[in-house]
Design an enzyme around this catalytic site. Structure first.
Site, short mmCIF file in Angstrom:
data_model
loop_
_atom_site.label_atom_id
_atom_site.label_comp_id
_atom_site.label_asym_id
_atom_site.label_seq_id
_atom_site.Cartn_x
_atom_site.Cartn_y
_atom_site.Cartn_z
N ASN A 191 -3.38 -20.31 4.87
CA ASN A 191 -2.02 -20.71 5.57
C ASN A 191 -1.21 -19.74 6.56
O ASN A 191 -1.37 -18.73 6.24
CB ASN A 191 -0.92 -21.20 4.44
CG ASN A 191 -0.09 -22.34 5.12
OD1 ASN A 191 0.37 -22.25 5.97
ND2 ASN A 191 -0.18 -23.49 4.37
N HIS A 230 -1.05 -13.25 -1.22
CA HIS A 230 -2.26 -13.70 -0.73
C HIS A 230 -2.07 -15.13 -0.11
O HIS A 230 -3.22 -15.68 0.46
CB HIS A 230 -3.29 -14.02 -1.88
CG HIS A 230 -3.84 -12.49 -2.30
ND1 HIS A 230 -4.50 -12.31 -3.45
CD2 HIS A 230 -3.53 -11.32 -1.93
CE1 HIS A 230 -4.65 -10.95 -3.75
NE2 HIS A 230 -4.10 -10.46 -2.90
N HIS A 274 0.84 -1.29 0.05
CA HIS A 274 0.16 -0.02 -0.06
C HIS A 274 0.89 1.34 0.13
O HIS A 274 0.38 2.22 -0.58
CB HIS A 274 -1.14 0.00 1.21
CG HIS A 274 -2.31 -1.01 0.94
ND1 HIS A 274 -3.38 -0.76 1.04
CD2 HIS A 274 -2.25 -2.39 0.42
CE1 HIS A 274 -4.19 -1.54 0.88
NE2 HIS A 274 -3.59 -2.81 0.42
C1 LIG Z 1 0.97 -24.32 4.42
O1 LIG Z 1 1.99 -23.82 3.63
C2 LIG Z 1 3.22 -24.83 3.62
C3 LIG Z 1 4.31 -24.03 2.94
O2 LIG Z 1 4.11 -23.88 1.60
C4 LIG Z 1 2.69 -26.14 3.27
O3 LIG Z 1 3.94 -27.16 3.57
C5 LIG Z 1 1.68 -26.52 4.18
O4 LIG Z 1 0.88 -27.98 3.37
C6 LIG Z 1 0.59 -25.69 3.90
N1 LIG Z 1 -0.63 -26.05 4.80
C7 LIG Z 1 -1.97 -26.10 4.35
C8 LIG Z 1 -3.01 -26.71 5.17
O5 LIG Z 1 -2.04 -25.74 3.34
#
Ligand SMILES: *[C@@H]1O[C@H](CO)[C@@H](O)[C@H](O)[C@H]1NC(C)=O
Ligand SMILES: *[C@@H]1O[C@H](CO)[C@@H](O)[C@H](O)[C@H]1NC(C)=O
Ligand SMILES: *[C@@H]1O[C@H](CO)[C@@H](O)[C@H](O)[C@H]1NC(C)=O
Length: 323
Positions: A188, A173, A61
């Site tokens: 995540n 995002h 921003h």
């Molecule tokens: C969250 O992101 C991490 C790193 O990219 C990945 O290893 C993990 O599986 C993701 N978890 C979910 C619930 O998407």
């Protein structure tokens, strides 16, 4: 020897002159001070999980119209387009008191790149020396969350970024923000290519229209697929594109539209003829463009209040930023 000594003397005088000219043009902190600031950010991130995602978004921003620190001006921070970001201001302003050498624009960007790493993302090369403009940017420049992808691409084109760059930057995002609270349901906690994997898998929970529409264009869809397959490629590209994005300074603030990239001088170590800016671009730090700065009550309950309720399962509408 004497001649060599004399030469050395001239060199060091030249170096001193260079340093003092540089300082008079833009306030700079020493690399050690920057390191100290960054390690303090990390301590803050571990205590306030909202802060790192907020810092990352705040750089998008503050830098849309050229990074200029104007985001924290009262006229700008309270705009609807900056929803979710006001709690960051009282978290960052104390740094300005403790480290007057850093501009607000640098503070925001230092926090953003530190946050990116903290959240598991790539290292982004960042220089320091941005100047705080002290004048709010025109309202309505920041793309709206509801806009179409073609409008979003048009807006990025106008500031020198391609549609592929939009695919890359949209990866921010992967860490969501709901009313300043990170990690909306379905989002995540880490910065990574899971965002692209979810798009490919058709998991659109928490996604903006502009995210989902990336799949409609063959070129963009193929980049989404590449990033889904290869986190390193995403990280390398994000580092380059975001690095370029946060290097855009000295925007011509007298024009009412977004700045074309050609108007933007990237900070160089020494002020060259081209980088000597018109007087309107002189550092505004001494005049303190932030009226509430310093008088801001530290009131810890104020910034923390929005986060004290559970970030999950709340009925509050998620606020996502297109950038
Ligand atoms: C969250 O992101 C991490 C790193 O990219 C990945 O290893 C993990 O599986 C993701 N978890 C979910 C619930 O998407
Ligand atoms: C951020 O961390 C620094 C260093 O630990 C600390 O002095 C400061 O109070 C923290 N700021 C907030 C808002 O917690
Ligand atoms: C800034 O923009 C205005 C309006 O577009 C233009 O007239 C002016 O020449 C620009 N100034 C610089 C320094 O580029």
């Amino acid at each position: 020897m004497a001649r060599l000594g004399g030469f050395k003397y001239i060199l060091s005088v030249a170096a001193l002159l260079f340093v003092s000219i540089n300082i008079s043009v833009r306030a700079q902190c020493s690399p050690d001070t920057i390191k100290q600031i960054e390690s303090m950010f990390i301590q803050n991130f571990t205590q306030n999980e909202a802060m790192a995602p907020m810092c990352l978004h705040s750089a998008f921003h503050d830098c849309w119209n050229g990074c200029n620190g104007a985001l924290f001006l009262p006229e700008e921070i309270d705009r609807p387009e900056n929803a979710g970001l006001p709690p960051l201001k009282p978290l960052l302003l104390p740094y300005k008191t403790q480290f007057p050498c850093i501009s607000i624009a640098d503070l925001i960007n230092s926090c953003a790149v530190t946050a990116l790493k903290f959240l598991g993302g790539p290292e982004v090369p960042v220089y320091y020396g941005r100047i705080d403009r002290g004048i709010p940017d025109p309202a309505g420049l920041i793309p709206e969350p509801t806009m179409s992808l073609s409008a979003l691409i048009g807006a990025f084109n106008a500031i020198g970024f391609s549609k592929e760059n939009v695919v890359t930057l949209s990866g921010a995002h992967s860490v969501g923000v709901c009313h300043g609270v990170p990690m909306c349901p379905g989002h995540n906690h880490t910065f990574g290519n899971h965002y692209y994997k979810e798009l490919i898998e058709g998991d659109f929970e928490g996604k903006l229209n502009t995210d989902v529409e990336l799949l409609d264009d063959n070129t963009m869809r193929s980049l989404v697929q590449q990033y889904a397959n290869d986190q390193q490629q995403f990280f390398d590209d994000f580092s380059a594109v975001f690095g370029k994005y946060i290097s855009r300074i000295f925007c011509n603030q007298t024009s009412t539209g977004p700045c074309p990239l050609s108007d933007i001088g990237v900070a160089t170590p020494a002020p060259s003829q081209q980088s000597v800016q018109p007087s309107s671009f002189e550092p505004s730090i001494p005049s303190n463009p932030f009226p509430s700065f310093g008088s801001e009550p530290s009131a810890p309950s104020e910034p923390s209040a929005p986060f004290s309720s559970s970030p999950f399962g709340s009925s509050s509408e998620p606020v996502f930023f297109p950038i």
